[in-house]
Scaffold this motif. Structure first.
Motif, PDB file in Angstrom:
ATOM      1  N   UNK A 188       0.861  -1.189   0.000  1.00 59.49           N
ATOM      2  CA  UNK A 188       0.000   0.000   0.000  1.00 59.49           C
ATOM      3  C   UNK A 188       0.892   1.232   0.000  1.00 59.49           C
ATOM      4  N   UNK A 189       0.560   2.162  -0.878  1.00 63.24           N
ATOM      5  CA  UNK A 189       1.306   3.419  -0.950  1.00 63.24           C
ATOM      6  C   UNK A 189       0.351   4.572  -0.650  1.00 63.24           C
ATOM      7  N   UNK A 228     -12.913 -17.221  13.789  1.00 58.65           N
ATOM      8  CA  UNK A 228     -11.924 -17.050  14.843  1.00 58.65           C
ATOM      9  C   UNK A 228     -11.587 -15.566  14.902  1.00 58.65           C
ATOM     10  N   UNK A 229     -10.879 -15.178  15.934  1.00 58.87           N
ATOM     11  CA  UNK A 229     -10.498 -13.778  16.073  1.00 58.87           C
ATOM     12  C   UNK A 229      -9.006 -13.654  15.795  1.00 58.87           C
ATOM     13  N   UNK A 230      -8.687 -12.767  14.866  1.00 58.57           N
ATOM     14  CA  UNK A 230      -7.290 -12.511  14.567  1.00 58.57           C
ATOM     15  C   UNK A 230      -6.949 -11.109  15.054  1.00 58.57           C
ATOM     16  N   UNK A 231      -5.878 -10.987  15.847  1.00 57.33           N
ATOM     17  CA  UNK A 231      -5.509  -9.669  16.366  1.00 57.33           C
ATOM     18  C   UNK A 231      -4.305  -9.142  15.608  1.00 57.33           C
ATOM     19  N   UNK A 232      -4.365  -7.822  15.280  1.00 62.32           N
ATOM     20  CA  UNK A 232      -3.208  -7.144  14.692  1.00 62.32           C
ATOM     21  C   UNK A 232      -2.602  -6.282  15.778  1.00 62.32           C
ATOM     22  N   UNK A 233      -1.336  -6.513  16.053  1.00 63.42           N
ATOM     23  CA  UNK A 233      -0.665  -5.653  17.030  1.00 63.42           C
ATOM     24  C   UNK A 233       0.569  -5.043  16.383  1.00 63.42           C
ATOM     25  N   UNK A 256       1.049   0.453  10.266  1.00 63.50           N
ATOM     26  CA  UNK A 256       0.218   0.073   9.119  1.00 63.50           C
ATOM     27  C   UNK A 256      -0.899  -0.900   9.430  1.00 63.50           C
ATOM     28  N   UNK A 257      -1.232  -1.074  10.703  1.00 62.70           N
ATOM     29  CA  UNK A 257      -2.303  -2.019  11.063  1.00 62.70           C
ATOM     30  C   UNK A 257      -3.630  -1.589  10.444  1.00 62.70           C
ATOM     31  N   UNK A 258      -3.989  -0.314  10.668  1.00 60.21           N
ATOM     32  CA  UNK A 258      -5.272   0.171  10.139  1.00 60.21           C
ATOM     33  C   UNK A 258      -5.267   0.122   8.626  1.00 60.21           C
ATOM     34  N   UNK A 259      -4.145   0.496   8.045  1.00 60.00           N
ATOM     35  CA  UNK A 259      -4.055   0.500   6.585  1.00 60.00           C
ATOM     36  C   UNK A 259      -4.301  -0.910   6.052  1.00 60.00           C
ATOM     37  N   UNK A 260      -3.689  -1.892   6.665  1.00 62.97           N
ATOM     38  CA  UNK A 260      -3.856  -3.258   6.195  1.00 62.97           C
ATOM     39  C   UNK A 260      -5.291  -3.730   6.411  1.00 62.97           C
ATOM     40  N   UNK A 261      -5.844  -3.347   7.547  1.00 60.60           N
ATOM     41  CA  UNK A 261      -7.233  -3.738   7.839  1.00 60.60           C
ATOM     42  C   UNK A 261      -8.168  -3.164   6.778  1.00 60.60           C
ATOM     43  N   UNK A 262      -7.904  -1.920   6.401  1.00 56.66           N
ATOM     44  CA  UNK A 262      -8.782  -1.271   5.413  1.00 56.66           C
ATOM     45  C   UNK A 262      -8.678  -1.899   4.031  1.00 56.66           C
TER      46      UNK A 262
END
Ligand SMILES: Nc1ncnc2c1ncn2[C@@H]1O[C@H](COP(=O)(O)OP(=O)(O)OP(=O)(O)O)[C@@H](O)[C@H]1O
Ligand SMILES: [Mg+2]
Lengths: 273, 533
Positions: free
Chosen positions: A33-34, A52-57, A63-69
């Motif tokens: 993502x750029x 299941x629940x996957x957590x991003x930390x 870039x957690x939010x960016x990847x989530x989006x």
């Protein structure tokens, strides 16, 4: 968007789920993502399990939010953002230009960091999604959808007598659960949550965590969090991001007890970030 | 920082001398700022009050007007000479009604041998068009022909002004009784006052009202003895030589009370003659002159006679113009704003458009008038002086204002609302129309109404497209010749006669009422659509 990438062959071993027990819901392959010229995500591949629940930390700005989006193509709404790579959901590449992001978002719900109910009644907040997607025909059916969603979000008992009241009149924690109910109402398969508890007190947080645990039985949930305890409590899988890269991904238990990477170790023990 | 041992020990260690100094300075600055603010508001209020007082003061005389309530014999020979009883013909027969009124007035006030000048003086107390409402009423009820009807006949503007205290400075005094009267009403009357005191009182009043700054402009005395009015030509001791003006043709009879009306200006220097004043006074004592609400100000259209001129055509013209303006500026403005704010890519072209919109908002309105004249009238061939063209010009004029205000309102909507809508799978258009626009609606509406209020008050561009034409008819539609309120105000304010002054002020008030109504609607709409988030 997907032209310059090769097909879904290479996947890094470190990004592989350690125990391939559950079916894979979302398969992200070589995501970059750029934002303008700045690269925010560098070549991340990741497979997210269903139910299941996957957590991003990871530290702030990694870039957690960016990847989530990427997973519901909300990055499309950011003018400068450019996403490359493939994300397969039930076998279809959601980054393919032929996929309509609006339809995708009805299958991938999102809950944001700050509760953002519509300035409408509680009822309309829930009913809006089903209404635009034509998920309920007639008042009775809609009432049912609203009630079910609020029940699943654990809010029904608190608001059933004041459905016409504005959604903004609820407390912060209630508003966040209203937003979760709103996301559930369109019956998505995946729910993305970006720091859903960061604006809430411990009690409201506990309620939401409980709720996430319940929702896990029906949905594929991805949650971004800054709280190690929360990640440990609610998630089955944890992904650690650092400076736009995926450093480590695996069973939450293993990540928190026996991380492979020094950086992960440092981060979860609070030595940086 | 000072050590705890320094400074004032008794106020606590954290309140040092310096801190107190700074605090004092800060309080001073706050007090000063508060004062400046109050001063600014005070100036604004004073200016507003001064404006309102001056306008209302001037306009008050225009809202009432003096009429003669007159028993008119509606004679068929005048009003319906052909005997058709056709309402349209009757209504159109203004000259017939006029002649009838004049003849009946002459019967009452003039002797048969009265010359033309005398007649003109009498007829000059009324305007020619004063009979218009009488003609209309008779046309509506032809059965009244042949009977006696009481009508309120509008007095000429000068008489109206005189009754309202204008035309000339004056003073009314009582000067005792008549001792003796001699002579004849044709050649001159001599009147002897009962006492020397009375003569002195009269002389004093005359000197008092005589202007000292002009040579040879003595004050004039009109004398009423009994029910007859005379003009005083000269006086010598208790003897006054008088000329008959109006009333019963009789010599002053012994013992009759005398009243004098002293006027600072002689009739050569004013718009109302001595005789007209005498007639007015007589009618007033008879109780036949009444002050009525000047409804013609709202029901009549423009006229060359200030007493008949009204704002009806201009009000309708303004309404039609505003309608066209609103239909052009509001939808186009809102859609342009929504597109620019929500959909347009942010690139060179859009920023160029943005800059130009901001510049357009600052273009002088008269330039829009030139544009309208060139494009709509010369190029597109639309007629001059019509609300359609006026509305289009004003629409273009306020378009930038509406766009800028709408964009500001749209930017003020929190982005979280947009992401929330997109997050549940609404399309861009749905998120804009379901969530963003309703939230921005109060702001957009305020912008639109501010724009409309500006358009309502615009004069310059409308002058250029010919909306300054004399319009005596209420326009039927947007393609009919018409004028608008601000242009009417401009035209009236340039009128030569004194009576235009209150009339102009009254028209300004009508315009202000319009503006207030518009703002009221804006507030109500805002209340309706306002939502918290
Ligand atoms: N809209 C945007 N435009 C430009 N750059 C952005 C934008 N959003 C994020 N970034 C940049 O991308 C990088 C990753 O941001 P992101 O919001 O994904 O971080 P994050 O891991 O969610 O951080 P946090 O934990 O603080 O929320 C950051 O360096 C940030 O500056
Ligand atoms: Mg974030």
């Amino acid at each position: 968007m997907d032209g310059n990438m090769e097909h879904f062959t290479q996947t890094k071993s470190s990004a592989r789920a350690d125990a391939a027990s559950a079916p894979i819901k979302v398969d992200c392959q070589n995501i970059d993502v750029y934002y303008g010229d700045k690269q925010a995500i560098e070549d991340i591949s990741l497979q997210i399990e269903d139910r299941s629940v996957t957590a991003f930390i990871g530290p702030s700005g990694c870039g957690k939010s960016t990847f989530l989006r990427c997973m519901n193509r909300m990055n499309d709404t950011i003018e400068s953002a450019k996403v490359t790579g493939k994300i397969f959901m039930d076998g279809a590449n959601i980054n393919d230009p032929s996929i309509d992001p609006v339809l995708l978002r009805s299958r991938v719900g999102m809950v944001f960091q700050k509760p953002n109910p519509f300035p409408k009644s509680i009822y309309d907040n829930i009913a809006y999604g089903p209404r635009i997607h034509g998920l309920a025909s007639g008042k009775a059916e809609m009432d049912e959808v609203v009630e079910n969603s609020l029940r699943k979000a654990g809010l029904w008992e608190e608001v059933k007598d004041r459905l016409p009241a504005p959604g903004t009149s609820l407390s912060g924690g209630q508003q966040q659960r209203l937003c979760i109910a709103r996301a559930i109402a369109v019956s998505p398969e995946v729910i993305l949550m970006d720091e859903p508890c960061s604006a809430l007190d411990p009690i409201a947080t506990a309620k939401i965590e409980e709720l996430i645990d319940e929702l896990r039985e029906r949905y594929c949930i991805v949650i971004v969090t800054h709280s190690m305890q929360q990640a440990a409590r609610v998630s089955q899988k944890t992904a650690f991001f650092h400076l736009g890269k995926l450093i480590e991904y695996g069973d939450t238990e293993r990540i928190f007890t026996n991380p492979e990477h020094g950086r992960t170790q440092d981060y979860i023990t609070g030595r940086f970030g | 920082m000072s050590s705890p041992t320094e400074g004032t020990a008794n106020t606590g260690s954290f309140v040092t001398e310096e801190a107190l100094q700074r605090l004092k300075k800060r309080h001073g600055a706050e007090a000063r700022f508060k004062l400046y603010g109050q001063l600014a508001i005070g100036i604004a209020i004073v200016a507003l009050v001064a404006l309102l007082v001056s306008i209302f003061g001037q306009a008050s005389s225009a809202f009432s007007r003096y009429v003669l309530s007159y028993d008119l014999n509606i004679e068929a020979s005048y009003v319906d000479p052909d005997g058709t009883r056709d309402p349209e013909a009757i209504a159109r027969n203004v000259s017939g009604f006029n002649l009838m009124l004049q003849d009946q007035l002459a019967d009452e006030f003039l002797s048969d041998d009265a010359n033309r000048n005398l007649r003109r003086e009498l007829y000059g107390m009324f305007t020619r068009l004063a009979v218009l409402p009488i003609a209309r009423a008779t046309a509506d009820a032809p059965e009244t022909i042949g009977s006696e009807q009481i009508f309120n006949v509008a007095l000429a503007d000068d008489i109206d002004l005189f009754l309202k205290g204008g035309v000339s400075a004056r003073k009314s005094i009582e000067i005792g009784t008549v001792a003796a009267g001699d002579g004849s009403t044709e050649d001159g009357v001599t009147l002897t006052l009962a006492s020397q005191d009375a003569a002195e009182k009269l002389g004093a009043a005359l000197t008092e009202l005589t202007r000292t700054d002009v040579d040879d402009a003595p004050a004039v005395a009109l004398i009423k003895a009994g029910n007859t009015w005379y003009r005083m030509e000269a006086s010598e001791g208790r003897n006054l030589s008088l000329t008959y003006l109006a009333g019963p043709r009789a010599l002053p009879s012994e013992g009759a009370a005398i009243e004098a009306l002293i006027l600072a200006q002689s009739q050569e220097n004013r718009t109302v003659t001595d005789r007209q004043i005498a007639w007015t006074k007589i009618l007033q004592t008879q109780g036949r002159i009444k002050s009525v609400l000047n409804t013609s100000l709202f029901t009549n259209s423009d006229s060359t006679y200030p007493e008949l001129a009204g704002t009806a055509a201009a009000i309708v013209g303004s309404l039609l113009t505003m309608l066209v303006t609103a239909l052009l500026a509001i939808p186009v403005g809102i859609f342009a704003a929504v597109y620019l704010e929500e959909f347009a890519p942010k690139n060179r072209l859009t920023s160029l458009i943005e800059v130009n919109i901001n510049n357009l908002a600052a273009v002088p309105s008269i330039v829009f008038g030139l544009l309208g004249a060139a494009v709509f009238i010369n190029f597109m061939g639309l007629p001059r002086s019509v609300p359609l063209v006026g509305g289009l010009v004003l629409g273009l004029l306020v378009l930038p204002t509406v766009i800028i205000a709408s964009r500001a309102a749209l930017t003020a909507v929190p982005p979280s609302i947009r992401t929330a809508a997109l997050g549940v799978g609404a399309s861009k258009t749905q998120s804009v129309f379901h969530h963003v626009l309703p939230l921005a609606a109060p702001g957009i509406m305020t912008g639109a109404i501010i724009g409309m209020a500006r358009a309502l008050g615009e004069t310059a561009p409308l002058l250029l497209i010919g909306m300054v034409a004399f319009v005596a008819e209420v326009p039927d539609g947007p393609m009919d010749e018409s004028t608008v309120l601000p242009v009417l105000i401009y035209k009236w304010s340039t009128g030569a006669e004194r009576a235009w002054e209150p009339q102009t002020a009254a028209a300004i008030i009508v315009l202000l009422v319009f503006l207030i109504l518009m703002n009221l609607i804006a507030i109500i709409l805002r209340r309706r659509f306002e939502r918290r988030w």
